[in-house]
Design a protein around this motif. Structure first.
Motif, mmCIF file in Angstrom:
data_model
loop_
_atom_site.group_PDB
_atom_site.id
_atom_site.type_symbol
_atom_site.label_atom_id
_atom_site.label_comp_id
_atom_site.label_asym_id
_atom_site.label_seq_id
_atom_site.Cartn_x
_atom_site.Cartn_y
_atom_site.Cartn_z
ATOM 1 N N GLY A 66 0.821 -1.207 0.000
ATOM 2 C CA GLY A 66 0.000 0.000 0.000
ATOM 3 C C GLY A 66 0.854 1.256 0.000
ATOM 4 N N GLY A 67 0.198 2.381 -0.171
ATOM 5 C CA GLY A 67 0.886 3.662 -0.174
ATOM 6 C C GLY A 67 0.760 4.378 -1.500
ATOM 7 N N SER A 68 1.591 5.390 -1.660
ATOM 8 C CA SER A 68 1.592 6.202 -2.872
ATOM 9 C C SER A 68 2.996 6.299 -3.437
ATOM 10 C CB SER A 68 1.086 7.619 -2.584
ATOM 11 O OG SER A 68 -0.284 7.613 -2.300
ATOM 12 N N LEU A 69 3.075 6.435 -4.742
ATOM 13 C CA LEU A 69 4.333 6.673 -5.432
ATOM 14 C C LEU A 69 4.278 8.094 -5.976
ATOM 15 C CD1 LEU A 69 7.029 5.714 -6.633
ATOM 16 C CD2 LEU A 69 5.743 4.769 -8.552
ATOM 17 N N PHE A 70 5.136 8.958 -5.463
ATOM 18 C CA PHE A 70 5.176 10.350 -5.903
ATOM 19 C C PHE A 70 6.172 10.480 -7.045
ATOM 20 C CE2 PHE A 70 3.528 10.506 -1.644
ATOM 21 C CZ PHE A 70 2.497 11.414 -1.759
ATOM 22 N N LEU A 71 5.751 11.107 -8.121
ATOM 23 C CA LEU A 71 6.580 11.295 -9.307
ATOM 24 C C LEU A 71 7.119 12.721 -9.317
ATOM 25 C CD1 LEU A 71 4.121 9.588 -11.807
ATOM 26 C CD2 LEU A 71 6.011 8.531 -10.558
ATOM 27 N N VAL A 72 8.444 12.833 -9.387
ATOM 28 C CA VAL A 72 9.088 14.146 -9.364
ATOM 29 C C VAL A 72 10.112 14.239 -10.481
ATOM 30 C CG1 VAL A 72 8.758 14.452 -6.871
ATOM 31 C CG2 VAL A 72 10.851 13.420 -7.703
ATOM 32 N N THR A 73 10.467 15.469 -10.810
ATOM 33 C CA THR A 73 11.520 15.729 -11.784
ATOM 34 C C THR A 73 12.235 17.009 -11.378
ATOM 35 O OG1 THR A 73 12.029 15.905 -14.144
ATOM 36 C CG2 THR A 73 10.061 17.061 -13.382
ATOM 37 N N VAL A 74 13.413 17.215 -11.917
ATOM 38 C CA VAL A 74 14.175 18.446 -11.701
ATOM 39 C C VAL A 74 14.236 19.175 -13.034
ATOM 40 C CG1 VAL A 74 16.412 19.410 -11.061
ATOM 41 C CG2 VAL A 74 15.524 17.423 -9.844
ATOM 42 N N ARG A 75 13.862 20.455 -13.020
ATOM 43 C CA ARG A 75 13.777 21.223 -14.259
ATOM 44 C C ARG A 75 14.723 22.421 -14.240
ATOM 45 N NH1 ARG A 75 12.285 19.260 -18.299
ATOM 46 N NH2 ARG A 75 11.486 21.203 -19.071
ATOM 47 N N PRO A 76 15.391 22.655 -15.367
ATOM 48 C CA PRO A 76 16.196 23.858 -15.497
ATOM 49 C C PRO A 76 15.294 25.075 -15.670
ATOM 50 C CG PRO A 76 16.275 22.561 -17.527
ATOM 51 C CD PRO A 76 15.465 21.786 -16.526
ATOM 52 N N PRO A 77 15.736 26.282 -15.539
ATOM 53 C CA PRO A 77 17.142 26.641 -15.415
ATOM 54 C C PRO A 77 17.645 26.647 -13.968
ATOM 55 C CG PRO A 77 15.862 28.633 -15.605
ATOM 56 C CD PRO A 77 14.889 27.468 -15.695
ATOM 57 N N ASP A 78 16.749 26.640 -12.995
ATOM 58 C CA ASP A 78 17.200 26.787 -11.600
ATOM 59 C C ASP A 78 17.204 25.475 -10.831
ATOM 60 O OD1 ASP A 78 14.493 26.532 -11.579
ATOM 61 O OD2 ASP A 78 14.073 28.359 -10.465
ATOM 62 N N GLU A 79 17.027 24.349 -11.530
ATOM 63 C CA GLU A 79 17.118 23.017 -10.931
ATOM 64 C C GLU A 79 16.152 22.812 -9.768
ATOM 65 O OE1 GLU A 79 19.131 20.609 -12.362
ATOM 66 O OE2 GLU A 79 19.458 22.145 -13.862
ATOM 67 N N ARG A 80 14.948 23.343 -9.891
ATOM 68 C CA ARG A 80 13.931 23.143 -8.851
ATOM 69 C C ARG A 80 13.291 21.779 -8.989
ATOM 70 N NH1 ARG A 80 10.650 28.734 -7.843
ATOM 71 N NH2 ARG A 80 12.396 29.808 -6.896
ATOM 72 N N LEU A 81 12.895 21.226 -7.849
ATOM 73 C CA LEU A 81 12.193 19.954 -7.815
ATOM 74 C C LEU A 81 10.710 20.196 -8.090
ATOM 75 C CD1 LEU A 81 12.572 16.921 -7.102
ATOM 76 C CD2 LEU A 81 11.926 17.537 -4.773
ATOM 77 N N TRP A 82 10.166 19.474 -9.064
ATOM 78 C CA TRP A 82 8.755 19.592 -9.430
ATOM 79 C C TRP A 82 8.036 18.306 -9.090
ATOM 80 C CZ3 TRP A 82 5.936 23.349 -12.314
ATOM 81 C CH2 TRP A 82 6.659 24.492 -12.634
ATOM 82 N N LEU A 83 6.910 18.397 -8.407
ATOM 83 C CA LEU A 83 6.029 17.277 -8.155
ATOM 84 C C LEU A 83 5.077 17.202 -9.342
ATOM 85 C CD1 LEU A 83 4.916 15.075 -6.282
ATOM 86 C CD2 LEU A 83 3.515 16.839 -5.209
ATOM 87 N N ILE A 84 5.119 16.076 -10.085
ATOM 88 C CA ILE A 84 4.334 16.008 -11.315
ATOM 89 C C ILE A 84 3.235 14.943 -11.286
ATOM 90 C CG2 ILE A 84 6.138 16.992 -12.763
ATOM 91 C CD1 ILE A 84 6.787 14.107 -13.666
ATOM 92 N N GLY A 85 3.178 14.160 -10.216
ATOM 93 C CA GLY A 85 2.114 13.164 -10.143
ATOM 94 C C GLY A 85 2.193 12.325 -8.887
ATOM 95 N N GLU A 86 1.104 11.630 -8.608
ATOM 96 C CA GLU A 86 1.030 10.694 -7.490
ATOM 97 C C GLU A 86 0.207 9.490 -7.930
ATOM 98 O OE1 GLU A 86 -0.631 10.378 -2.911
ATOM 99 O OE2 GLU A 86 -1.314 12.019 -4.184
ATOM 100 N N LEU A 87 0.809 8.317 -7.804
ATOM 101 C CA LEU A 87 0.082 7.081 -8.052
ATOM 102 C C LEU A 87 -0.369 6.561 -6.699
ATOM 103 C CD1 LEU A 87 2.332 5.312 -10.726
ATOM 104 C CD2 LEU A 87 0.486 6.960 -11.063
ATOM 105 N N VAL A 88 -1.666 6.590 -6.456
ATOM 106 C CA VAL A 88 -2.230 6.191 -5.166
ATOM 107 C C VAL A 88 -2.587 4.708 -5.206
ATOM 108 C CG1 VAL A 88 -4.083 6.593 -3.520
ATOM 109 C CG2 VAL A 88 -3.139 8.508 -4.799
ATOM 110 N N GLY A 89 -2.027 3.944 -4.257
ATOM 111 C CA GLY A 89 -2.317 2.511 -4.191
ATOM 112 C C GLY A 89 -1.983 1.764 -5.463
#
Length: 65
Positions: free
Chosen positions: A20-43
């Motif tokens: 059980g739980g969730s899988l959080f999908l993230v990426t790092v985007r230029p130009p400032d290398e910020r972390l972006w949360l782009i999705g969540e797979l629930v269960g």
């Protein structure tokens, strides 16, 4: 919202998701290398090749730091 519903992976580190739980999908985007949360797979359920769930309804966003 991008509507992700699948993450292709057979990596052993994701095996705890079978309990059980969730899988959080993230990426790092230029130009400032910020972390972006782009999705969540629930269960998510694994089909032998990928983790699948209902389409993510999470709004995309970035860290503000």
């Amino acid at each position: 919202m991008l509507g992700f519903k699948q993450y292709l992976s057979t990596h052993a580190a994701l095996e705890p998701l079978r309990g059980g739980g969730s899988l959080f999908l993230v990426t790092v985007r230029p130009p400032d290398e910020r972390l972006w949360l782009i999705g969540e797979l629930v269960g998510p359920k694994h089909d032998g090749k990928a983790w699948n769930s209902k389409a993510s309804t999470l709004a995309c966003g970035t860290s503000r730091r």
